[in-house]
Design an enzyme around this catalytic site. Sequence first.
Site, PDB file in Angstrom:
ATOM      1  N   LYS B  99       1.451  -1.482   0.044  1.00  8.97           N
ATOM      2  CA  LYS B  99      -0.085   0.219  -0.218  1.00  8.97           C
ATOM      3  C   LYS B  99       0.952   1.302  -0.173  1.00  8.97           C
ATOM      4  CE  LYS B  99      -3.175   2.741   2.827  1.00  8.97           C
ATOM      5  NZ  LYS B  99      -3.452   2.935   4.057  1.00  8.97           N
ATOM      6  N   GLY B 160      -8.490   9.631   8.222  1.00  8.65           N
ATOM      7  CA  GLY B 160      -8.576   9.566  10.143  1.00  8.65           C
ATOM      8  C   GLY B 160      -9.854  10.202  10.373  1.00  8.65           C
ATOM      9  N   ALA B 186      -9.041   5.781   3.380  1.00  7.36           N
ATOM     10  CA  ALA B 186      -9.673   6.885   4.258  1.00  7.36           C
ATOM     11  C   ALA B 186     -10.825   7.468   4.128  1.00  7.36           C
ATOM     12  CB  ALA B 186      -8.223   8.053   4.044  1.00  7.36           C
ATOM     13  N   GLY B 187     -10.624   8.208   5.758  1.00  6.83           N
ATOM     14  CA  GLY B 187     -12.502   8.979   5.322  1.00  6.83           C
ATOM     15  C   GLY B 187     -13.525   8.120   6.174  1.00  6.83           C
ATOM     16  N   ASN B 208      -9.637   1.687   8.570  1.00  7.66           N
ATOM     17  CA  ASN B 208      -9.111   1.416  10.117  1.00  7.66           C
ATOM     18  C   ASN B 208      -9.965   2.112  10.748  1.00  7.66           C
ATOM     19  OD1 ASN B 208      -7.305   0.652  12.286  1.00  7.66           O
ATOM     20  ND2 ASN B 208      -5.170   1.099  11.178  1.00  7.66           N
ATOM     21  N   THR B 209      -9.632   2.957  11.568  1.00 10.21           N
ATOM     22  CA  THR B 209      -9.829   4.147  12.105  1.00 10.21           C
ATOM     23  C   THR B 209     -11.281   4.337  13.039  1.00 10.21           C
ATOM     24  OG1 THR B 209      -8.497   5.511  11.516  1.00 10.21           O
ATOM     25  CG2 THR B 209      -9.792   6.595  13.506  1.00 10.21           C
TER      26      THR B 209
END
Lengths: 70, 258
Positions: B99, B160, B186-187, B208-209
């Site tokens: 990645k 994030g 992301a996001g 992830n987050t």
Amino acid sequence: MKLIINGKDRESAAENLAALWQEETSELDLPGPQGFAIALNGTVVRQVDWAQTPLSRNDRVEIIRAFAGG
Amino acid sequence: MNTPIEALTIAGTSLSSRLLIGTAGYPSQRIMVDAIEASGSDLVTLSVRRISLQGHGSDTLRLLAGRRFLPNTAGCETARDAILTAELAREALGTNWIKLEVIGDRETLYPDVGELLEATRQLVDKGFVVLPYCNDDPVICARLADLGAAAVMPMGSLIGSGMGVANPANLELICARSPVPVIVDAGIGTASDAVIAMECGASGVLLNTAVAKADDPVRMALAMRHAVEAGWNARLAGRIPRRGRAQPSSPQLGLVGS
């Protein structure tokens, strides 16, 4: 012998990469180097070649480990 | 009907889940493992870092044994650093998948497009399967695919941030034109964001987050699994057109009292 390990000047008695890895990770009590990698002067050295890769004064060594990541 | 959705194929490898999940920031290692299990994901992201005596690097690997790894170059700011990080990750984890993140600004974590293109070109030459994190820009995505990226991973919104898909129209354009799978990276903040990404035509979602920092990560992981499948199925099923006026769904003849 002075080495630059992960960006810091350090003294080490290790004569090759396998010995250096042992020295650097002795407190971690690891079964082996799975998840680790080493670059010597900007070039990755395969784990199987660590024991045959000698160190010289002022060598730049990056020792990395796999961590959690996103 | 309870059949699995179509597999996601990247560089000839078939993944049964269209959800890619990160391993960072969970309340505990146990919760991380349970959340990843609940997510159904086949492909988990990792980082590589200079060793320290803190943390639990090898434990993480042992707990994730049997899963496919996608190491990242998170935090790299130049093509040169990203390439060395990718080479170290390949040796540490035994995978040529990467990645690719090359960050141009530490505050926004926006990609440095010039460095990203150069790193993609060199890593493809070196035999890596490159999945670049990139802007939600159809031209940049096309250039990355031209250079041999195995998939493109445009941002939904800032890393994030939990702001979801900030520009769904751009994402639809990217997906409609991309010759390689589009993974929204992301996001993503909650399940509906993942649904929207998939309804825009994405092939998958990487997050992830949203899971790791949820009050109940395991339950959120399950929600994301269902969201990605729901969005994929809705996209293939084909939505009805939006209308400005009501259109009754029940028959209009034979109304009582008429």
